[in-house]
Design an enzyme around this catalytic site. Sequence first.
Site, PDB file in Angstrom:
ATOM      1  CG  HIS A  75      -0.360  -0.006   2.528  1.00  0.00           C
ATOM      2  ND1 HIS A  75      -0.012   1.152   3.196  1.00  0.00           N
ATOM      3  CD2 HIS A  75      -0.038  -1.018   3.374  1.00  0.00           C
ATOM      4  CE1 HIS A  75       0.487   0.851   4.385  1.00  0.00           C
ATOM      5  NE2 HIS A  75       0.493  -0.464   4.523  1.00  0.00           N
ATOM      6  CG  ASP A  77      -2.716   3.994   2.933  1.00  0.00           C
ATOM      7  OD1 ASP A  77      -2.354   2.969   2.339  1.00  0.00           O
ATOM      8  OD2 ASP A  77      -3.475   3.977   3.920  1.00  0.00           O
ATOM      9  CG  ASP A 108       3.041   0.262   7.567  1.00  0.00           C
ATOM     10  OD1 ASP A 108       2.635  -0.417   6.626  1.00  0.00           O
ATOM     11  OD2 ASP A 108       2.325   0.595   8.530  1.00  0.00           O
ATOM     12  CD  GLU A 142      -2.858  -1.689   5.377  1.00  0.00           C
ATOM     13  OE1 GLU A 142      -2.850  -2.703   6.086  1.00  0.00           O
ATOM     14  OE2 GLU A 142      -2.338  -0.597   5.740  1.00  0.00           O
ATOM     15  CD  GLU A 143      -1.191   2.419   7.635  1.00  0.00           C
ATOM     16  OE1 GLU A 143      -1.711   1.902   8.634  1.00  0.00           O
ATOM     17  OE2 GLU A 143      -0.003   2.217   7.303  1.00  0.00           O
ATOM     18  CD  GLU A 169       1.624  -4.236   5.687  1.00  0.00           C
ATOM     19  OE1 GLU A 169       2.439  -3.603   6.388  1.00  0.00           O
ATOM     20  OE2 GLU A 169       0.508  -3.792   5.361  1.00  0.00           O
ATOM     21  CG  HIS A 366       1.806   2.872  12.290  1.00  0.00           C
ATOM     22  ND1 HIS A 366       0.479   2.614  12.591  1.00  0.00           N
ATOM     23  CD2 HIS A 366       1.950   2.543  10.987  1.00  0.00           C
ATOM     24  CE1 HIS A 366      -0.138   2.149  11.524  1.00  0.00           C
ATOM     25  NE2 HIS A 366       0.735   2.093  10.535  1.00  0.00           N
TER      26      HIS A 366
END
Length: 391
Positions: A75, A77, A108, A142-143, A169, A366
Amino acid sequence: MDKLKFELNKIKNDINSFSKELIRIKSFTGYEKDAAELVKQKMIKLGYDKVKIDDYGNVLGIIGNGKTKVLYDAHLDIVEAKDEKEWDFPPFSGEIYNGILHGRGSVDTKSSVVSMIYAGYLIKKLNLCPDKTIYISTSIMEEDFDGELLYRVLKENNLYDLKYVVIGEPSDLKIGLGHRGRAMYKIITNGISAHGSAPEKGDNAIYKMVKILERIENKQKEFDKIEGEKGSIVVSDIKARTASLNAVPDMCTIYIDRRLALGETKEKINKEMESFIEGIDATYELYEAKGKSYTGKDVILNVFLPAWEILENDYLTRTASKTYKELFNKETTLFKLPFATNGFATNGEFKIPTIVFGPGNLKLAHMKNEKCSLEDIYKTISFYAFLAKNY
């Protein structure tokens, strides 16, 4: 393998430059347009046979036209970096220092995006998969909408017959064989508003919620006693509706994040919710996440996403393990991820064999000072390309 290493060495500077450029884009969920356009142009420049951006904004690059279809997805985002001043390197600088790529999304999952794009290039350049069609998907949102946008990629392109999917991932170059599911619920208590000076004339909705909160807390204590794979539950937010700060609240709402063990069904979890509100004037409902893609399309997700896994003796698992050993001359590690991924879309309704594999330490996702080794990115490119060849 020697040819792949040779070609990979030739493009390392380009990989590094593209990685830096991608990190510099603030592609927060719902704002991925610039990153999507950059990816599209890079795929075109690298000679992909077909590249398109769908109505929602997902990018799909296609290589080859063989009968066997496989897909790689990561992803675009990212989450915000609200602690920018505390980072060792600015989170959107894309700084490379001592072989490490720094910045938000480096783990990520922009390093996985980069790895997949260049794996596709090498697959075509070296003609590794003449009998396959390779799909490289860089999905969005996705988040906040685990798997929903990849699900739309599969549906819009009729990709129901994929032989396998790799979800990019951060996995520390280990092979992920699934993860827990995720469900979100709301519980609402209703009361009667009254002036704060006469609370006996009202019915406080917050007080009604106290017993429910105790029951939820006790449920987590039950989970804490379980060894091995298990669910979990947490109240992640609470809101009250009140006429003013000197009034009795007439509504209280809590939001529940319920992680699901393998085999836990909606029927089971609904009964659990019923047990929380038993004997209390309260209702529950499955949470409906709503958003809008950067193209203006509405996105809705009913947040009940069952856990999934692929077995260790599955052909994909065995081929991935074999590929890993051939490339790196050591055995791989098989594990289950602690967090959710787009694998919900592929190994959910469609039951497509799926693994998770990508560069970076999953503990940095994150987090402040997110970073990824360039060497891990190079290794991941090789793994993606040779897995497609070996399958």
